[in-house]
Design an enzyme around this catalytic site. Sequence first.
Site, PDB file in Angstrom:
ATOM      1  N   GLU A   1     -12.079  -4.986  -4.335  1.00 46.97           N
ATOM      2  CA  GLU A   1     -12.408  -3.270  -4.175  1.00 46.97           C
ATOM      3  C   GLU A   1     -11.700  -2.275  -5.147  1.00 46.97           C
ATOM      4  O   GLU A   1     -12.178  -1.332  -5.425  1.00 46.97           O
ATOM      5  CB  GLU A   1     -12.255  -2.805  -2.623  1.00 46.97           C
ATOM      6  CG  GLU A   1     -13.437  -3.593  -1.694  1.00 46.97           C
ATOM      7  CD  GLU A   1     -12.865  -4.860  -1.465  1.00 46.97           C
ATOM      8  OE1 GLU A   1     -13.776  -5.842  -0.632  1.00 46.97           O
ATOM      9  OE2 GLU A   1     -11.722  -5.465  -1.581  1.00 46.97           O
ATOM     10  N   ASN A   2     -10.505  -2.833  -5.486  1.00 46.25           N
ATOM     11  CA  ASN A   2      -9.748  -2.108  -6.493  1.00 46.25           C
ATOM     12  C   ASN A   2     -10.579  -1.668  -7.961  1.00 46.25           C
ATOM     13  O   ASN A   2     -10.302  -0.869  -8.384  1.00 46.25           O
ATOM     14  CB  ASN A   2      -8.366  -2.735  -6.516  1.00 46.25           C
ATOM     15  CG  ASN A   2      -7.632  -2.368  -5.519  1.00 46.25           C
ATOM     16  OD1 ASN A   2      -6.546  -3.370  -5.260  1.00 46.25           O
ATOM     17  ND2 ASN A   2      -7.880  -1.392  -4.541  1.00 46.25           N
TER      18      ASN A   2
ATOM     19  N   ARG B   1      -0.100   8.919  -9.886  1.00 45.78           N
ATOM     20  CA  ARG B   1      -0.516   7.691  -9.411  1.00 45.78           C
ATOM     21  C   ARG B   1      -0.017   6.604 -10.295  1.00 45.78           C
ATOM     22  O   ARG B   1       0.630   5.886  -9.718  1.00 45.78           O
ATOM     23  CB  ARG B   1      -1.888   7.398  -9.043  1.00 45.78           C
ATOM     24  CG  ARG B   1      -2.520   8.341  -8.106  1.00 45.78           C
ATOM     25  CD  ARG B   1      -4.005   8.143  -7.854  1.00 45.78           C
ATOM     26  NE  ARG B   1      -4.277   6.690  -7.458  1.00 45.78           N
ATOM     27  CZ  ARG B   1      -4.123   6.401  -6.250  1.00 45.78           C
ATOM     28  NH1 ARG B   1      -4.045   7.181  -5.269  1.00 45.78           N
ATOM     29  NH2 ARG B   1      -4.449   5.212  -5.887  1.00 45.78           N
TER      30      ARG B   1
ATOM     31  N   ASP C   1       0.753  -1.204  -0.143  1.00 49.16           N
ATOM     32  CA  ASP C   1       0.001   0.008   0.167  1.00 49.16           C
ATOM     33  C   ASP C   1       0.839   1.311  -0.045  1.00 49.16           C
ATOM     34  O   ASP C   1       1.950   1.257   0.583  1.00 49.16           O
ATOM     35  CB  ASP C   1      -0.984  -0.209   1.092  1.00 49.16           C
ATOM     36  CG  ASP C   1      -2.171   1.001   1.287  1.00 49.16           C
ATOM     37  OD1 ASP C   1      -2.388   1.647  -0.029  1.00 49.16           O
ATOM     38  OD2 ASP C   1      -2.460   1.497   2.198  1.00 49.16           O
ATOM     39  N   GLY C   2       0.289   2.287  -0.463  1.00 46.96           N
ATOM     40  CA  GLY C   2       0.764   3.568  -0.659  1.00 46.96           C
ATOM     41  C   GLY C   2       1.616   4.025  -1.781  1.00 46.96           C
ATOM     42  O   GLY C   2       2.298   5.236  -1.854  1.00 46.96           O
ATOM     43  N   ASN C   3       1.392   3.309  -2.798  1.00 48.56           N
ATOM     44  CA  ASN C   3       1.939   3.723  -4.133  1.00 48.56           C
ATOM     45  C   ASN C   3       1.267   5.330  -4.731  1.00 48.56           C
ATOM     46  O   ASN C   3       2.164   5.928  -5.031  1.00 48.56           O
ATOM     47  CB  ASN C   3       1.432   2.983  -5.445  1.00 48.56           C
ATOM     48  CG  ASN C   3       2.110   1.476  -5.208  1.00 48.56           C
ATOM     49  OD1 ASN C   3       3.190   1.316  -4.698  1.00 48.56           O
ATOM     50  ND2 ASN C   3       1.569   0.637  -5.964  1.00 48.56           N
ATOM     51  N   GLY C   4       0.061   5.484  -4.341  1.00 48.08           N
ATOM     52  CA  GLY C   4      -0.521   6.703  -4.758  1.00 48.08           C
ATOM     53  C   GLY C   4      -0.021   7.860  -4.063  1.00 48.08           C
ATOM     54  O   GLY C   4       0.147   9.082  -4.473  1.00 48.08           O
ATOM     55  N   ARG C   5       0.103   7.493  -2.563  1.00 50.61           N
ATOM     56  CA  ARG C   5       0.652   8.535  -1.711  1.00 50.61           C
ATOM     57  C   ARG C   5       2.174   8.899  -2.073  1.00 50.61           C
ATOM     58  O   ARG C   5       2.497  10.119  -2.050  1.00 50.61           O
ATOM     59  CB  ARG C   5       0.461   8.391  -0.245  1.00 50.61           C
ATOM     60  CG  ARG C   5      -0.997   8.875   0.113  1.00 50.61           C
ATOM     61  CD  ARG C   5      -1.107   8.036   1.475  1.00 50.61           C
ATOM     62  NE  ARG C   5      -1.549   6.566   1.310  1.00 50.61           N
ATOM     63  CZ  ARG C   5      -1.827   5.618   2.325  1.00 50.61           C
ATOM     64  NH1 ARG C   5      -1.533   5.994   3.505  1.00 50.61           N
ATOM     65  NH2 ARG C   5      -2.303   4.456   2.191  1.00 50.61           N
TER      66      ARG C   5
ATOM     67  N   SER D   1      -7.720  -4.755   5.810  1.00 50.76           N
ATOM     68  CA  SER D   1      -8.384  -4.312   4.452  1.00 50.76           C
ATOM     69  C   SER D   1      -8.878  -5.870   3.876  1.00 50.76           C
ATOM     70  O   SER D   1      -8.538  -5.898   2.566  1.00 50.76           O
ATOM     71  CB  SER D   1      -7.589  -3.710   3.628  1.00 50.76           C
ATOM     72  OG  SER D   1      -7.588  -2.135   4.277  1.00 50.76           O
TER      73      SER D   1
ATOM     74  N   GLU E   1       1.521 -13.021  12.707  1.00 51.01           N
ATOM     75  CA  GLU E   1       2.129 -11.733  13.255  1.00 51.01           C
ATOM     76  C   GLU E   1       1.809 -10.548  12.461  1.00 51.01           C
ATOM     77  O   GLU E   1       1.842 -10.775  11.229  1.00 51.01           O
ATOM     78  CB  GLU E   1       3.437 -11.925  13.685  1.00 51.01           C
ATOM     79  CG  GLU E   1       3.853 -12.971  14.858  1.00 51.01           C
ATOM     80  CD  GLU E   1       3.317 -12.685  16.066  1.00 51.01           C
ATOM     81  OE1 GLU E   1       3.272 -11.507  16.477  1.00 51.01           O
ATOM     82  OE2 GLU E   1       2.862 -13.455  16.728  1.00 51.01           O
TER      83      GLU E   1
END
Length: 261
Positions: A76-77, A42, A29-33, A205, A216
Amino acid sequence: MATTLPLSEFPGLSLDPQRLPRHVAIVMDGNGRWARRRGLSRTEGHRRGKDSVRAVVEAARELGIPYLTLFAFSNENWQRPSGEVSFLMQLLHRFLITETKRLMKRDIRVVAIGDSGRLPPRVRQALAQTMETTRDNRAMTVALALSYGGRQDIVEAARRLARAAVAGKIIPDQIDEQAFARELTTGELPDPDLLIRTSGEIRISNFFLYQSAYAELYFTDTLWPDFREREFLAALDAYQRRDRRFGALANQPAERLRAQN
């Protein structure tokens, strides 16, 4: 198996080769940001994220971790803008085409979990070809979670068992945890020992809801395009510092705990 990664380049990290997780799962996660913070599109974030995929796969292979699952595209993507979805499918297609030789050289098998029927035809074809080409590789298995959702996985498994019961192939009392797990799309994979999520979000998610019962969880603020060998080793170091008891006593033999899992 002793690691061949140059750990001396990562001060403060020391891994015990005998206590590495058998299966690591990652929510990338975090490619767009990452892209937005740099004034980039993006799509550029997604493109840079592909380099992190390669780095983590290579690191896991060098360490001798047998299973690695990458949450590449969720159910959801599909709700994202059509242009972004199209680019992600193109990126996936290109990755499958260009990485096959590397996968063969490294003796890595690729499998897919999720509703691959929703993928574009040429992506499905490339995915099927990659899986067929690598099917006999044994050093490591990389599972790509594509059009995957944990709730959907559970529902589909329940439906398959219900159909089997209606057909008289199984009676309800025969359905136990092992029987249910076999019906999940991850039926051939062991449960993850370590689940990593990047980008600072502290949730899973809809990913591996059933499979992660005793995984873990490791959350990091690092955005996926910046998650490379150092960050991966840090996650493994944190994993080895934890006391995994699976609900039992701390002095119960570790091999017995693993067997129960």
